[in-house]
Design a protein around this motif. Sequence first.
Motif, PDB file in Angstrom:
ATOM      1  N   ARG A   1       0.813  -1.212   0.000  1.00 46.65           N
ATOM      2  CA  ARG A   1       0.000   0.000   0.000  1.00 46.65           C
ATOM      3  C   ARG A   1       0.850   1.268   0.000  1.00 46.65           C
ATOM      4  NH1 ARG A   1      -5.234  -0.798   1.631  1.00 46.65           N
ATOM      5  NH2 ARG A   1      -5.477   1.223   0.655  1.00 46.65           N
ATOM      6  N   THR A   2       1.836   1.320  -0.890  1.00 49.72           N
ATOM      7  CA  THR A   2       2.585   2.565  -1.025  1.00 49.72           C
ATOM      8  C   THR A   2       1.668   3.581  -1.684  1.00 49.72           C
ATOM      9  OG1 THR A   2       3.381   2.076  -3.229  1.00 49.72           O
ATOM     10  CG2 THR A   2       4.749   1.321  -1.394  1.00 49.72           C
ATOM     11  N   ILE A   3       2.049   4.824  -1.588  1.00 48.75           N
ATOM     12  CA  ILE A   3       1.210   5.887  -2.117  1.00 48.75           C
ATOM     13  C   ILE A   3       0.980   5.698  -3.616  1.00 48.75           C
ATOM     14  CG2 ILE A   3       3.106   7.504  -2.555  1.00 48.75           C
ATOM     15  CD1 ILE A   3       1.324   9.634  -1.239  1.00 48.75           C
ATOM     16  N   HIS A   4       2.024   5.269  -4.328  1.00 47.10           N
ATOM     17  CA  HIS A   4       1.881   5.077  -5.765  1.00 47.10           C
ATOM     18  C   HIS A   4       0.989   3.879  -6.094  1.00 47.10           C
ATOM     19  CE1 HIS A   4       5.735   7.525  -6.555  1.00 47.10           C
ATOM     20  NE2 HIS A   4       4.666   8.257  -6.742  1.00 47.10           N
ATOM     21  N   THR A   5       1.138   2.795  -5.324  1.00 47.19           N
ATOM     22  CA  THR A   5       0.281   1.632  -5.569  1.00 47.19           C
ATOM     23  C   THR A   5      -1.177   2.039  -5.398  1.00 47.19           C
ATOM     24  OG1 THR A   5       1.988   0.263  -4.552  1.00 47.19           O
ATOM     25  CG2 THR A   5      -0.095  -0.792  -4.981  1.00 47.19           C
ATOM     26  N   ASP A   6      -1.460   2.761  -4.345  1.00 47.13           N
ATOM     27  CA  ASP A   6      -2.844   3.137  -4.075  1.00 47.13           C
ATOM     28  C   ASP A   6      -3.431   4.009  -5.182  1.00 47.13           C
ATOM     29  OD1 ASP A   6      -2.933   1.705  -1.716  1.00 47.13           O
ATOM     30  OD2 ASP A   6      -4.047   3.272  -0.668  1.00 47.13           O
TER      31      ASP A   6
ATOM     32  N   VAL B   1       6.006   9.827   7.722  1.00 45.90           N
ATOM     33  CA  VAL B   1       4.893  10.399   8.465  1.00 45.90           C
ATOM     34  C   VAL B   1       4.728  11.830   7.973  1.00 45.90           C
ATOM     35  CG1 VAL B   1       4.030  10.953  10.754  1.00 45.90           C
ATOM     36  CG2 VAL B   1       5.527   8.996  10.450  1.00 45.90           C
ATOM     37  N   TYR B   2       3.528  12.174   7.628  1.00 41.83           N
ATOM     38  CA  TYR B   2       3.281  13.532   7.130  1.00 41.83           C
ATOM     39  C   TYR B   2       3.357  14.520   8.275  1.00 41.83           C
ATOM     40  CZ  TYR B   2       0.893  17.381   4.800  1.00 41.83           C
ATOM     41  OH  TYR B   2       0.560  18.591   4.265  1.00 41.83           O
TER      42      TYR B   2
ATOM     43  N   ALA C   1      -0.533  -5.479  21.348  1.00 40.50           N
ATOM     44  CA  ALA C   1      -0.919  -4.059  21.321  1.00 40.50           C
ATOM     45  C   ALA C   1      -0.641  -3.404  19.969  1.00 40.50           C
ATOM     46  CB  ALA C   1      -0.178  -3.318  22.427  1.00 40.50           C
ATOM     47  N   MET C   2       0.030  -4.127  19.069  1.00 42.78           N
ATOM     48  CA  MET C   2       0.365  -3.516  17.771  1.00 42.78           C
ATOM     49  C   MET C   2      -0.877  -3.356  16.903  1.00 42.78           C
ATOM     50  SD  MET C   2       3.794  -5.609  16.784  1.00 42.78           S
ATOM     51  CE  MET C   2       5.407  -5.083  17.348  1.00 42.78           C
ATOM     52  N   ASP C   3      -0.849  -2.373  15.996  1.00 39.72           N
ATOM     53  CA  ASP C   3      -1.941  -2.231  15.024  1.00 39.72           C
ATOM     54  C   ASP C   3      -1.999  -3.486  14.176  1.00 39.72           C
ATOM     55  OD1 ASP C   3      -2.516   0.289  15.846  1.00 39.72           O
ATOM     56  OD2 ASP C   3      -1.261   1.275  14.326  1.00 39.72           O
ATOM     57  N   VAL C   4      -3.197  -3.896  13.806  1.00 41.22           N
ATOM     58  CA  VAL C   4      -3.324  -5.118  13.011  1.00 41.22           C
ATOM     59  C   VAL C   4      -2.712  -4.921  11.623  1.00 41.22           C
ATOM     60  CG1 VAL C   4      -4.924  -6.757  11.987  1.00 41.22           C
ATOM     61  CG2 VAL C   4      -5.354  -5.852  14.281  1.00 41.22           C
ATOM     62  N   ASN C   5      -3.075  -3.839  10.958  1.00 45.02           N
ATOM     63  CA  ASN C   5      -2.533  -3.560   9.629  1.00 45.02           C
ATOM     64  C   ASN C   5      -1.784  -2.234   9.604  1.00 45.02           C
ATOM     65  OD1 ASN C   5      -3.384  -5.784   7.867  1.00 45.02           O
ATOM     66  ND2 ASN C   5      -5.452  -5.125   8.476  1.00 45.02           N
ATOM     67  N   THR C   6      -0.878  -2.113   8.644  1.00 43.54           N
ATOM     68  CA  THR C   6      -0.163  -0.859   8.465  1.00 43.54           C
ATOM     69  C   THR C   6      -1.112   0.156   7.834  1.00 43.54           C
ATOM     70  OG1 THR C   6       1.657  -2.313   7.886  1.00 43.54           O
ATOM     71  CG2 THR C   6       2.023   0.030   7.573  1.00 43.54           C
ATOM     72  N   VAL C   7      -1.081   1.383   8.325  1.00 43.28           N
ATOM     73  CA  VAL C   7      -1.921   2.427   7.717  1.00 43.28           C
ATOM     74  C   VAL C   7      -1.367   2.725   6.325  1.00 43.28           C
ATOM     75  CG1 VAL C   7      -2.712   4.817   7.924  1.00 43.28           C
ATOM     76  CG2 VAL C   7      -2.384   3.422   9.974  1.00 43.28           C
ATOM     77  N   PRO C   8      -2.207   2.704   5.276  1.00 44.35           N
ATOM     78  CA  PRO C   8      -1.678   2.967   3.938  1.00 44.35           C
ATOM     79  C   PRO C   8      -0.973   4.320   3.878  1.00 44.35           C
ATOM     80  CG  PRO C   8      -4.027   2.416   3.839  1.00 44.35           C
ATOM     81  CD  PRO C   8      -3.644   2.448   5.270  1.00 44.35           C
ATOM     82  N   GLU C   9       0.122   4.337   3.118  1.00 46.91           N
ATOM     83  CA  GLU C   9       0.932   5.550   3.023  1.00 46.91           C
ATOM     84  C   GLU C   9       0.106   6.765   2.595  1.00 46.91           C
ATOM     85  OE1 GLU C   9       5.375   4.895   1.728  1.00 46.91           O
ATOM     86  OE2 GLU C   9       4.273   5.779   0.080  1.00 46.91           O
ATOM     87  N   ILE C  10      -0.883   6.526   1.765  1.00 47.23           N
ATOM     88  CA  ILE C  10      -1.677   7.640   1.229  1.00 47.23           C
ATOM     89  C   ILE C  10      -2.411   8.390   2.341  1.00 47.23           C
ATOM     90  CG2 ILE C  10      -3.860   6.411   0.761  1.00 47.23           C
ATOM     91  CD1 ILE C  10      -3.391   7.919  -2.131  1.00 47.23           C
ATOM     92  N   GLN C  11      -2.572   7.727   3.476  1.00 45.00           N
ATOM     93  CA  GLN C  11      -3.241   8.403   4.588  1.00 45.00           C
ATOM     94  C   GLN C  11      -2.256   9.049   5.551  1.00 45.00           C
ATOM     95  OE1 GLN C  11      -5.824   5.156   5.908  1.00 45.00           O
ATOM     96  NE2 GLN C  11      -7.511   6.106   4.787  1.00 45.00           N
ATOM     97  N   ARG C  12      -0.970   9.032   5.198  1.00 40.86           N
ATOM     98  CA  ARG C  12      -0.013   9.671   6.104  1.00 40.86           C
ATOM     99  C   ARG C  12       1.132  10.383   5.399  1.00 40.86           C
ATOM    100  NH1 ARG C  12       3.892   5.425   6.346  1.00 40.86           N
ATOM    101  NH2 ARG C  12       2.883   3.473   5.832  1.00 40.86           N
TER     102      ARG C  12
END
Length: 679
Positions: free
Chosen positions: A170-175, A349-350, A395-406
């Motif tokens: 889920r890189t920004i370009h893939t998305d 991180v934005y 305690a970790m997040d289940v999935n990585t937040v897609p780059e496009i959202q950060r």
Amino acid sequence: MKDADEPGSAKKHKPNFHHSFPAHGSQSSPRGNTFDALRKAKQALPIFPARRTLINQIRRLASAIVIGETGSGKTTQIPQYLLESEVNKGSIIAITQPRRVAAITVAQRVAQEMGSTAGGIVGYCVRFEDVTAPNTKLKFMTDGMLLREAILDPNLTRYSIVMLDEAHERTIHTDVLFGVVKAAQRHRLKTGQPQLKIVVMSATMDVDHFSKYFNNAPVLYLEGRQFPIQVMHVKEPQSDYLFASLVTLFQIHKEAPAGEDVLIFLTGQEEIDSAVRSILDLSRDLNDCPKLQVFPLYAALPSHEQIKVFNKTLPGHRKVVVATNIAETSITIHGIKYVIDSGMVKAKVYHPLSGLDLLKVVTASRAQVLQRTGRAGREAPGICYRLFTEAQFKAMDVNTVPEIQRCNLASVVLQLMAMGISNVLSFDFMNKPAPESINAALEELVLLGALERQPDSEMLKLTPVGKQMAAFPLDPRFSKVILLAKDFGCLEEVLSIVSILSVDSVLLNSSKKRLQAGQAHEKFKSSEGDHIMLLNIYRAYKQVNGNKSWCYENYIVARNMNTAQQVRRQLREICVRQQMEISSCGRETTAIRRCLAVGLFMNAAELSKDGEFMTLTTRKQVSIHPSSCLFQNKPACVVYTELVKTSKTYMRTLSVVDPDWLMEAAPAYFRRKRASAIT
Ligand code: CDP
Ligand code: MG
């Protein structure tokens, strides 16, 4: 991050794992390089028995999602199967990769399997490097490159099949590509053009989400080959994962026989280089252990260095690969029996205040950690040591937040606008970015002159300047600097500077020779700042015709300079194609700094009374990075290329500018920002 030079000092304890170390068996992985051996290896892959079913399904479907564990053969085999069975109907199959290295190494591997070399039937295309031929049918490319092609050809007419590989990243370009490819498919169907097949390939991921997005595409599961893996967590949280990783490595090393290789997941280049040095230092004093072959692996490492990790471990040796998350899914390394996982990752991180992306070390997601664990069991049963507790894992997040959202979206928003997608806010994203980040990107592009409001409407449209900017594979700020340089008569110089900024550091900075390197670099320094210093280096390099021993004596990385020169050639070609006059300012370098000021006006800071810097618009405290030429004599006002956050927020690669230039660049912007900073 602490220096890892002295593990064992300080009051540190050995990480204590929940299970005892198991006995070690021996293991071997037969592998040859001849064509015959390659054919046998292909047939032994888990995907091989499924090939008929796979081909038939994909032939029948418009979109398909293929799920299979890393190493099952998705990337290297499916494109070959589709080509052999002519599912592509004579057209090109594009296979996109989020990473440059993966695109190159996989293309080379597939070419080899087909008895040729990259640049024929099999080719690759990454930024600043196009190794394809008119007869290329399997084209491995970074997702960023396919996105650029879509600007000129939104329907992707050259391709019959687009395979979106490593989709879970889920890189920004893939998305963005997801949406672009989906739109192309629909449009081709509507206008009666040949079908565009979409094949999404991934390790483990949120399958339903993907299927739904691609019009309920069927999901094809591949049998994986996975040996049992014993997972061990530390009992107590570790304060220093770097130290803990070294201790764990040497515990393994003392007990395990040669040939059982280790993969360590850390976060970034500096950390990895320092770990590699420590491992080499520490292993020197060990007797009765196999010899170590230690390899760093990160995206910025030149490809010929990266390729070394694929070599078979020498007899009587142990291979240790110290890697970033690059080794999670996209690269298969042979012989790995042990994985040591820091549980950390460096992520973009934005930073809404500066509008820039900041690289920061953060906790990995559970999905990432599971992928890392999987790397231990590809060829035989393995063991994964996690340097975090079971509670920390939960305690970790289940999935990585897609780059496009950060991330900063200016670059992709410009590309979408250039593709004719004028309402980016309603673009069909799989996960929508926050409207505020899209609006911030739009505002940035308006300020850079790439977009303008249409009269009598709120709609934004691409300006001729924006169209020109989109032609450069660069951050819009630097495309703008290049366009300005044409007007200011210093395009030659700015091309050199931007090219060096586009490659990895040309200044050699090994910690052992830091002093000598610093002295050698002294003569290139400029009171005008680091950009002019880079120009000085480029000029000196040209004067000696890129002489290797000159580079060596001056602690300049010859390879990166060489790459910069190739990048420059390509940027220059784009300028020529755009009929830009290529002029030089000679020794008078003020014009260069003016261009930088206007292009980077959002990254400006001024010296305040207490001797620290404040960003001009948001009044945040920042410092000059110690590696800058301006570190000693602080100027009143600067623009910077990037921010790096460690203990403080540092500005890196700076130039001295006149505040008036900034005001001229965007008067309304500064008035507004100042007003809001005061209230
Ligand atoms: O895409 P996926 O992770 O399913 O597998 P792949 O990349 O197609 O790799 C399949 C197999 O090819 C790996 O397990 C390796 O044995 C081999 N391979 C290799 O030896 N060298 C490469 N550069 C790529 C793959
Ligand atoms: Mg793959």
